[in-house]
Scaffold this motif. Structure first.
Motif, short mmCIF file in Angstrom:
data_model
loop_
_atom_site.label_atom_id
_atom_site.label_comp_id
_atom_site.label_asym_id
_atom_site.label_seq_id
_atom_site.Cartn_x
_atom_site.Cartn_y
_atom_site.Cartn_z
N THR A 54 63.45 36.03 13.02
CA THR A 54 62.73 36.33 11.78
C THR A 54 63.48 37.36 10.96
OG1 THR A 54 60.61 35.89 12.88
CG2 THR A 54 60.55 37.14 10.81
N LEU A 55 63.64 37.05 9.68
CA LEU A 55 64.34 37.98 8.78
C LEU A 55 63.44 39.17 8.47
CD1 LEU A 55 67.00 38.27 7.09
CD2 LEU A 55 65.71 37.31 5.17
N VAL A 56 63.98 40.38 8.63
CA VAL A 56 63.19 41.60 8.40
C VAL A 56 62.93 41.75 6.91
CG1 VAL A 56 63.23 44.11 8.49
CG2 VAL A 56 64.01 42.78 10.44
N ASP A 57 61.68 41.98 6.58
CA ASP A 57 61.26 42.18 5.20
C ASP A 57 60.26 43.33 5.16
OD1 ASP A 57 59.23 41.48 2.82
OD2 ASP A 57 61.18 40.63 2.36
N ASP A 58 60.32 44.13 4.08
CA ASP A 58 59.45 45.30 3.99
C ASP A 58 57.97 44.93 4.08
OD1 ASP A 58 61.52 47.07 3.81
OD2 ASP A 58 61.57 47.09 1.62
N ASP A 59 57.61 43.77 3.53
CA ASP A 59 56.20 43.39 3.52
C ASP A 59 55.79 42.67 4.80
OD1 ASP A 59 55.93 44.40 0.96
OD2 ASP A 59 56.59 42.53 0.03
N ASP A 108 68.07 39.39 10.77
CA ASP A 108 67.02 39.00 11.70
C ASP A 108 66.75 40.12 12.71
OD1 ASP A 108 68.61 38.39 14.30
OD2 ASP A 108 69.70 37.27 12.75
N ILE A 109 65.59 40.03 13.37
CA ILE A 109 65.16 41.09 14.28
C ILE A 109 66.12 41.26 15.45
CG2 ILE A 109 63.34 41.73 15.92
CD1 ILE A 109 61.32 40.56 13.99
N SER A 110 66.62 40.15 15.97
CA SER A 110 67.56 40.23 17.09
C SER A 110 68.81 41.01 16.70
CB SER A 110 67.94 38.81 17.55
OG SER A 110 68.85 38.86 18.62
N SER A 111 69.34 40.73 15.50
CA SER A 111 70.53 41.45 15.03
C SER A 111 70.23 42.92 14.80
CB SER A 111 71.06 40.81 13.74
OG SER A 111 71.44 39.47 13.96
N ASN A 112 69.02 43.24 14.34
CA ASN A 112 68.64 44.63 14.14
C ASN A 112 68.60 45.38 15.47
OD1 ASN A 112 67.76 45.94 11.46
ND2 ASN A 112 67.10 43.82 11.24
N ILE A 113 68.12 44.72 16.52
CA ILE A 113 68.06 45.39 17.83
C ILE A 113 69.47 45.56 18.40
CG2 ILE A 113 67.24 45.14 20.21
CD1 ILE A 113 64.76 43.75 19.12
N ASP A 121 78.88 43.82 24.85
CA ASP A 121 78.40 42.47 24.61
C ASP A 121 76.94 42.36 25.05
OD1 ASP A 121 80.83 41.70 23.61
OD2 ASP A 121 81.59 41.06 25.57
N ILE A 122 76.13 41.78 24.19
CA ILE A 122 74.69 41.73 24.43
C ILE A 122 74.24 40.26 24.42
CG2 ILE A 122 72.42 42.37 23.52
CD1 ILE A 122 74.02 44.68 24.65
N SER A 123 73.41 39.90 25.41
CA SER A 123 72.81 38.57 25.45
C SER A 123 71.39 38.64 24.89
CB SER A 123 72.78 38.04 26.89
OG SER A 123 71.90 38.83 27.69
N GLN A 124 70.81 37.49 24.62
CA GLN A 124 69.45 37.45 24.11
C GLN A 124 68.46 38.01 25.14
OE1 GLN A 124 68.60 36.91 21.08
NE2 GLN A 124 66.40 37.13 21.43
N GLN A 125 68.77 37.81 26.41
CA GLN A 125 67.91 38.36 27.46
C GLN A 125 67.90 39.89 27.42
OE1 GLN A 125 69.48 36.65 31.08
NE2 GLN A 125 68.06 34.89 31.00
N ASP A 126 69.06 40.48 27.15
CA ASP A 126 69.13 41.95 27.02
C ASP A 126 68.27 42.43 25.85
OD1 ASP A 126 70.92 42.15 29.15
OD2 ASP A 126 72.64 41.83 27.82
N VAL A 127 68.35 41.68 24.73
CA VAL A 127 67.56 42.04 23.55
C VAL A 127 66.07 42.00 23.88
CG1 VAL A 127 66.94 41.34 21.21
CG2 VAL A 127 69.33 41.30 21.91
N GLU A 128 65.65 40.95 24.54
CA GLU A 128 64.22 40.81 24.87
C GLU A 128 63.79 41.88 25.88
OE1 GLU A 128 63.29 36.82 25.99
OE2 GLU A 128 64.17 35.95 24.17
N TRP A 129 64.68 42.23 26.81
CA TRP A 129 64.36 43.29 27.77
C TRP A 129 64.11 44.61 27.04
CZ3 TRP A 129 67.14 47.80 28.56
CH2 TRP A 129 66.70 48.61 29.61
N ALA A 130 65.00 44.94 26.09
CA ALA A 130 64.84 46.19 25.34
C ALA A 130 63.55 46.16 24.52
CB ALA A 130 66.04 46.42 24.43
N ALA A 131 63.23 45.00 23.93
CA ALA A 131 62.00 44.89 23.14
C ALA A 131 60.77 45.07 24.03
CB ALA A 131 61.96 43.53 22.45
N LYS A 132 60.83 44.56 25.25
CA LYS A 132 59.70 44.75 26.17
C LYS A 132 59.56 46.22 26.55
CE LYS A 132 59.98 40.08 28.12
NZ LYS A 132 60.38 39.25 29.30
N GLN A 133 60.69 46.89 26.76
CA GLN A 133 60.63 48.32 27.09
C GLN A 133 60.00 49.13 25.96
OE1 GLN A 133 61.74 49.82 30.14
NE2 GLN A 133 61.63 47.65 30.67
#
Length: 513
Positions: free
Chosen positions: A399-404, A359-364, A371-383
């Motif tokens: 969401t599971l990452v898929d090439d298509d 999933d996208i969160s695990s990829n980030i 240790d990473i929280s979901q808030q940290d993940v979303e902060w990095a995605a916003k940056q």
């Protein structure tokens, strides 16, 4: 009772086989993961996956089947031979001589099987390489209409496999013919010599009957040992490459502990560094390269393709070691620092966005040392200006990452978020805007500006870009050509010099126009 014993033995060998294959694959995979990057430059992915898959499974036949049957038939054959020698020493010695002849043929045939098995595994790995490459580039194959050409490449290796299989079948035919000849010779010798012994009164007809039955048992035990031994040799031949890979030593980067600094400031110095790739020793990539980057500076490296820009990054990540010279981090030679500790403090975004099938969160979060929280993940995605498109996906960050599913630009922004989340002291962007559209590129330039303006979290940034518009605000721009620095300065200074950088700017402006 015998059936129960054989059943228990088979069960125990099956368990041993399962444990062996599991440990073998684990050991091989762990060895591969600890090799230098140069090792993967010379090995193909299809070949290595073939070793992990079919080759390791081939070894399972050694424990699960071959040794099991060899042990059983050796015990049965030994008992039969002892009984034959007790019944009649002359007849027993004649049968023993035939068994020795049979064993000699068996060893010759087994050696041939060993050699042919190695060839089969090599050809199979090559066929897997072709198949993997073709299937992974299926869109290119379809667009250019090269299906028949790719089928021809694959068929070439299949023809070689078929040729080896034909020779194996012929060798098996000779082996089988030799066995049948010696087997019938045993019967003829037993009847002739046994009949003479009956007439002379040395043995009885009942003893001769027992002798013929036990000699058949001995011959068939010898045949089964030979058949399983040839299969065993085949397994050994197929597994030689596996054991050669397992015996490889781990990279020095993982065996030497190295220094861990109290804090990484981000000072980088290339001191008279020269380098050529191990697979292309005759082609120098960097020649007497010198560069000093103070902490917190944003440095852009530009130049024509093949000028050595990405090689600088590869050396800074310590994927390769310099041929000559050394690289210093905060005044310490890089090779003296703990490589894991150093990489934990480096954020890297490559020119080809690579995401894992998770999933996208695990990829980030991938590879983040804290240790990473979901808030940290979303902060990095916003940056990285990735939060909006991630939130619009059906399952959001899960969401599971898929090439298509994701475009190249979306993958690249996720990779940028992964690098930012590490809060690195050194941030490396190697063509990190190559797959971005104009709007996303503008956003990434905003990330660079934010890095420069954030005085509390100043980090050293190395940017490599073909799109020169993304690096015009860099503190310093390094222009490379032929593995050397030919120009250095900020955007305005380099334009005034009217050198290579100015020519590149004009070419890109003409291309856009």
């Amino acid at each position: 009772m015998q059936v129960k014993i054989f059943g228990v033995r088979g069960c125990l060998f099956g368990i041993a086989n399962m444990i062996l294959v599991k440990r073998l694959r684990e050991r091989l995979y762990s060895t591969l993961l600890l090799q230098d990057i140069s090792f993967f430059d010379s090995e193909t992915v299809g070949g290595l996956t073939s070793r992990l898959g079919s080759d390791c499974q081939q070894v399972s036949r050694v424990i699960g089947n071959d040794l099991n049957l060899i042990l059983r038939n050796v015990l049965q054959g030994s008992g039969a031979l002892i009984y034959l020698l007790i019944l009649s020493l002359p007849l027993g010695l004649c049968v023993l001589a035939i068994c020795i002849s049979l064993s000699t043929m068996m060893l010759i045939y087994g050696q041939y099987q060993k050699k042919s098995a190695k060839l089969i595994q090599e050809f199979t790995a090559s066929a897997n390489d072709v198949a993997q490459e073709t299937l992974s580039l299926m869109r290119t194959v379809r667009v250019y209409g090269t299906e028949k050409q790719e089928l021809g490449r694959y068929k070439q290796w299949l023809d070689k496999l078929a040729g080896i299989s034909l020779r194996q079948s012929a060798a098996y035919g000779f082996w089988n013919f030799g066995f049948n000849t010696l087997y019938h010779s045993t019967q003829v010798i037993a009847v002739l010599i046994g009949g003479m012994s009956i007439l002379s009164g040395h043995i009885t007809a009942e003893q001769l009957t027992k002798f013929i039955l036990y000699s058949e048992w001995l011959i068939y035990s010898t045949w089964w040992v030979g058949d399983n031994l040839s299969s065993l040799m085949q397994s050994i031949g197929a597994s030689e490459k596996v054991f050669n890979l397992i015996d490889l030593s781990a990279s020095d980067q993982f065996t030497v502990k190295g220094l861990k600094l109290q804090k990484l400031m981000g000072r980088i110095e290339f001191d008279d560094v020269s380098f050529h790739y191990p697979s292309r020793k005759e082609v120098p990539v960097l020649q007497h390269f010198n560069l000093k980057v103070p902490p917190g500076e944003v440095v852009a490296i530009v130049g024509l393709s093949g000028s050595g820009k990405s090689t600088v990054v590869n050396l800074l990540l310590r994927l390769y070691e310099p041929t000559n010279g050394e690289i210093l981090i905060d005044g310490y030679p890089m090779k003296e620092l703990n490589v894991r500790w150093l990489r934990e403090r480096i954020g890297y975004v490559g020119q080809e966005p690579r995401l894992f099938r998770m999933d996208i969160s695990s990829n980030i979060k991938y590879g983040c040392p804290r240790d990473i929280s979901q808030q940290d993940v979303e902060w990095a995605a916003k940056q990285a200006f990735a939060h909006d498109f991630i939130s619009s996906l059906p399952n959001g960050y899960q969401t599971l990452v898929d090439d298509d599913l994701l475009s190249g630009g979306q993958k690249q922004r996720i990779a940028i978020a992964r690098a930012i989340l590490r809060d690195p002291s050194i941030l490396i962007l190697d063509e990190a805007t190559s797959a971005l559209d104009a709007e996303s590129e503008h956003n990434v330039k905003g990330v660079l500006r934010a890095v420069q303006s954030d005085l509390q979290a100043r980090r050293t940034v190395i940017v490599i870009a073909h799109r020169l518009s993304t690096i015009q605000t860099a503190d310093r721009i390094i222009v490379m050509d032929g593995g050397k620095i030919v120009e250095m300065g900020n955007h305005t200074e380099l334009l005034r010099k009217d050198g290579l950088y100015a020519r590149l700017i004009r070419r890109q402006a003409d291309a856009v126009a």
